[in-house]
Enzyme design. Structure first.
Site, mmCIF file in Angstrom:
data_model
loop_
_atom_site.group_PDB
_atom_site.id
_atom_site.type_symbol
_atom_site.label_atom_id
_atom_site.label_comp_id
_atom_site.label_asym_id
_atom_site.label_seq_id
_atom_site.Cartn_x
_atom_site.Cartn_y
_atom_site.Cartn_z
ATOM 1 N N HIS A 59 2.490 0.804 -2.072
ATOM 2 C CA HIS A 59 1.024 0.199 -2.892
ATOM 3 C C HIS A 59 1.695 -1.140 -3.435
ATOM 4 O O HIS A 59 2.915 -1.648 -3.625
ATOM 5 C CB HIS A 59 0.904 1.017 -3.983
ATOM 6 N N GLU A 61 1.656 -2.692 -6.294
ATOM 7 C CA GLU A 61 2.401 -2.840 -7.645
ATOM 8 C C GLU A 61 3.846 -2.423 -7.103
ATOM 9 O O GLU A 61 4.889 -3.090 -7.647
ATOM 10 C CB GLU A 61 1.936 -1.653 -8.498
ATOM 11 N N CYS A 89 -2.261 3.945 -10.017
ATOM 12 C CA CYS A 89 -2.403 5.375 -9.836
ATOM 13 C C CYS A 89 -1.104 5.920 -10.414
ATOM 14 O O CYS A 89 -0.366 5.225 -11.077
ATOM 15 C CB CYS A 89 -2.273 5.769 -8.167
ATOM 16 N N CYS A 92 2.332 4.430 -9.304
ATOM 17 C CA CYS A 92 2.456 3.155 -9.739
ATOM 18 C C CYS A 92 2.786 3.094 -11.344
ATOM 19 O O CYS A 92 3.871 2.325 -11.775
ATOM 20 C CB CYS A 92 1.378 2.365 -9.381
#
Length: 155
Positions: A59, A61, A89, A92
């Site tokens: 992801h 992040e 999410c 993260c």
């Protein structure tokens, strides 16, 4: 820094995160971009690369945090701010806590899997010894539109 100055800084960094999200979009990845700022300097950037890297943890992040940790030669990112175009999410959010990010600034809410305010409030758990200051809604319309167009093309 005054609140007006902080708003301008947040706006500029979020525009940079949106450019990163557009790079993800160009790879047919969900268009999310993120960057980490420490002491006024961008030390990490990332955009979603789950498909390209065949990595469910890739992801925006997480990639930005990894780069920041390498840049600063420290897995603790004390005092740093993470800017991301979409509400993080749960995975993260866990990474934010582990990195000791001081502040999170995000654009659009994620009503299905949001780990900050939409579904869960994982950055405000009792018993957790680290807390993250949260600013939401910076460039939210632009972030949401980029996502809307991406998913519209996929239908």
């Amino acid at each position: 820094m005054t609140s007006k100055q902080q708003q301008r800084v947040d706006q500029q960094h979020m525009l940079d995160a949106l450019q990163l999200a557009q790079q993800a979009d160009a790879l047919n990845e969900v268009p999310v971009g993120a960057l980490v700022v420490s002491k006024g300097r961008v030390v990490g950037t990332g955009y979603n690369r789950c498909v390209a890297d065949t990595d469910p943890s890739a992801h925006a992040e997480v990639l930005a945090l990894r780069m920041a940790a390498t840049t600063l030669d420290n897995f603790r990112l004390d005092g740093a701010t993470l800017y991301v175009t979409l509400e993080p999410c749960l995975m993260c959010c866990g990474a934010l806590l582990q990195a000791r990010i001081a502040r999170l600034v995000f654009g659009a809410r994620e009503p299905r899997t949001g780990g900050v305010v939409s579904v869960h409030e994982s950055l405000r758990l009792h018993g957790v010894d680290h807390h993250v200051a949260i600013t939401e809604g910076v460039c939210a319309d632009e972030s949401a539109e980029l996502l809307r167009l991406f998913f519209e093309r996929r239908r």
